[in-house]
Design a protein around this motif. Structure first.
Motif, PDB file in Angstrom:
ATOM      1  N   ARG A 243       0.818  -1.211   0.000  1.00 47.53           N
ATOM      2  CA  ARG A 243       0.000   0.000   0.000  1.00 47.53           C
ATOM      3  C   ARG A 243       0.857   1.269   0.000  1.00 47.53           C
ATOM      4  N   GLY A 244       2.167   1.097  -0.006  1.00 47.83           N
ATOM      5  CA  GLY A 244       3.069   2.230  -0.103  1.00 47.83           C
ATOM      6  C   GLY A 244       3.419   2.513  -1.554  1.00 47.83           C
ATOM      7  N   THR A 245       4.502   3.264  -1.749  1.00 44.10           N
ATOM      8  CA  THR A 245       4.936   3.687  -3.077  1.00 44.10           C
ATOM      9  C   THR A 245       6.254   3.017  -3.429  1.00 44.10           C
ATOM     10  N   VAL A 246       6.299   2.398  -4.615  1.00 42.88           N
ATOM     11  CA  VAL A 246       7.502   1.716  -5.091  1.00 42.88           C
ATOM     12  C   VAL A 246       7.869   2.283  -6.460  1.00 42.88           C
ATOM     13  N   ILE A 252      10.638  -5.966  -5.965  1.00 46.14           N
ATOM     14  CA  ILE A 252       9.996  -6.588  -4.810  1.00 46.14           C
ATOM     15  C   ILE A 252       9.623  -8.021  -5.188  1.00 46.14           C
ATOM     16  N   THR A 253      10.122  -8.990  -4.427  1.00 45.11           N
ATOM     17  CA  THR A 253       9.800 -10.394  -4.664  1.00 45.11           C
ATOM     18  C   THR A 253       9.350 -11.048  -3.374  1.00 45.11           C
ATOM     19  N   ILE A 257       4.750  -6.881   2.917  1.00 45.63           N
ATOM     20  CA  ILE A 257       3.757  -5.910   3.361  1.00 45.63           C
ATOM     21  C   ILE A 257       4.427  -4.548   3.402  1.00 45.63           C
ATOM     22  N   LEU A 258       3.864  -3.620   2.672  1.00 47.54           N
ATOM     23  CA  LEU A 258       4.349  -2.242   2.648  1.00 47.54           C
ATOM     24  C   LEU A 258       3.197  -1.361   3.104  1.00 47.54           C
ATOM     25  N   GLU A 259       3.300  -0.835   4.324  1.00 50.06           N
ATOM     26  CA  GLU A 259       2.187  -0.111   4.925  1.00 50.06           C
ATOM     27  C   GLU A 259       2.040   1.286   4.313  1.00 50.06           C
ATOM     28  N   PRO A 272       9.744 -13.038   3.037  1.00 48.19           N
ATOM     29  CA  PRO A 272       8.698 -12.256   3.697  1.00 48.19           C
ATOM     30  C   PRO A 272       9.270 -11.150   4.589  1.00 48.19           C
ATOM     31  N   ILE A 273       8.735  -9.943   4.388  1.00 46.80           N
ATOM     32  CA  ILE A 273       9.118  -8.806   5.224  1.00 46.80           C
ATOM     33  C   ILE A 273       7.916  -7.896   5.400  1.00 46.80           C
ATOM     34  N   VAL A 274       8.002  -7.028   6.408  1.00 45.33           N
ATOM     35  CA  VAL A 274       6.998  -5.991   6.593  1.00 45.33           C
ATOM     36  C   VAL A 274       7.725  -4.673   6.817  1.00 45.33           C
ATOM     37  N   VAL A 275       7.260  -3.642   6.124  1.00 42.54           N
ATOM     38  CA  VAL A 275       7.823  -2.295   6.242  1.00 42.54           C
ATOM     39  C   VAL A 275       6.716  -1.372   6.726  1.00 42.54           C
ATOM     40  N   GLY A 276       6.967  -0.671   7.829  1.00 42.30           N
ATOM     41  CA  GLY A 276       5.942   0.116   8.489  1.00 42.30           C
ATOM     42  C   GLY A 276       5.572   1.400   7.771  1.00 42.30           C
TER      43      GLY A 276
END
Length: 355
Positions: A243-246, A252-253, A257-259, A272-276
């Protein structure tokens, strides 16, 4: 049925992080460990929860509030000092009344919830039911010895010669009989009222004490390696949600989760990763099993299998792994010569550098 959640421990094994924050609020996949326990209690159909708090009580109150965000009604019960798990039951008697209850250690991480434990307790009509799991080194845990009907016939606290490999997990169910037990026992050699001694008192006085085996994954999150392992387990289960901007230069593979508000520029993210939320990642690599909190900055750096808490920055660092970075921390590359490491490190820290 009620629940008693213990969130008053000092978290000495996670210092220096826990000098300024409750150990139960250390995040796993960007969500405090305590939240997972509260959600498990709610999912088991329990809504009335008492939370034992200590020195970090203000942090716990701020994070949990009145419990409504979880669908719970929370009552806070201050404990003057960490005087043992049985002491928590003792001071919570007014809140618990004569109802059966679940006691849940707030720094425990349990995948699969506690609905099975609660249902078995209700059906079985036991006076106590203890959650158990097999471990490789039972000498470091409270250990249960079982009878032929899976009843608990004896408990050992960190025995030199364990009689089983069944460790006591930090989740218990009790009938009101436990109140008599905690009043009957005396403080141990370390000055605490031990819950194992209270349960042993129930056994010796003819009460029914039964076991229930963990069906999912359990970990006590008191050490760095345990926190990182829990983070890995949760990230294994996430679904992609960007949901962020790339930008077009980034790759991204996997499950990422991109907040909202997060920005990724000229970087590689391998899940798997999560970025706040509102975190910026520039010219960097984030590898698997990494959680980055909100309002962080990662620039010209590489990191994997790590947790970075809110408000921190990592700049110009070639490789970080197996790390837990606290809130509002700055990690950067030293400039110039000689080729030295420059550190400002608080008490009880652990630093590993490659010579």
């Amino acid at each position: 049925m009620k629940a008693l959640v213990l969130a008053g421990g000092r978290g000495t094994r996670l210092r220096p992080l826990t000098h300024t924050s409750a150990k139960q609020l250390v995040p796993v996949a960007n969500k405090p460990v305590l939240y997972y326990g509260l959600e498990a209690i709610r999912d088991a159909g329990i809504t009335s929860v008492g939370i034992i708090i200590g020195d970090t009580g203000a942090d716990i109150r701020e994070a949990v509030g009145d419990g409504s965000q979880f669908g719970l009604d929370v009552t806070y019960i201050p404990q003057e000092a960490p005087l043992g798990l049985a002491h928590c039951v003792l001071i919570a008697q007014e809140f618990l009344g004569q109802e059966p209850f679940v006691m849940y250690l707030g720094d425990n991480f349990l995948v699969g919830g506690i609905s099975g434990l609660v249902d078995a307790f209700r059906v079985g009509g036991y006076d106590a039911q203890i959650l158990l799991t097999k471990v490789d080194e039972p000498q470091f845990f409270g250990v249960a010895e079982l009878g032929p009907q899976n009843e608990i016939i004896a408990l050992q606290e960190k025995p030199a010669h364990p009689r089983s490999d069944l460790a006591i997990v930090g989740v218990y169910s009790f009938s009101p009989a436990i109140h008599e037990a905690v009043r009957a026992i005396k403080p141990s050699a370390r000055g605490e009222l031990e819950i194992t001694e209270a349960i042993q008192w129930l056994i010796e006085n003819g009460y029914s004490v039964h076991s229930h085996m963990v069906t999912g994954y359990w970990k006590d999150t008191g050490r760095l390696k345990d926190i990182l392992e829990c983070n890995r387990i949760v990230l294994e289960l996430i679904e992609p949600d960007v949901r962020g901007t790339v930008d077009g230069l980034s790759e991204i593979t996997g499950r990422v989760i991109l907040e909202p508000g997060a920005v990724v520029e000229n970087s590689i993210l391998r899940g798997p990763i999560v970025v706040g939320a509102d975190t910026k990642v520039t010219s960097s690599y984030i590898g698997p099993f990494t959680s980055i909190g909100s309002n962080c900055l990662l620039q010209n750096s590489e990191i994997e299998y790590s947790i970075v808490l809110d408000g921190s920055s990592v700049h110009g660092v070639s490789r970080l792994a197996h790390s837990l970075i606290g809130r509002n921390v700055e990690v950067s590359c030293a400039a110039g010569v000689p080729n030295t490491h420059q550190l400002m490190v608080g008490d009880h820290s652990q630093i590993q550098v490659r010579a």
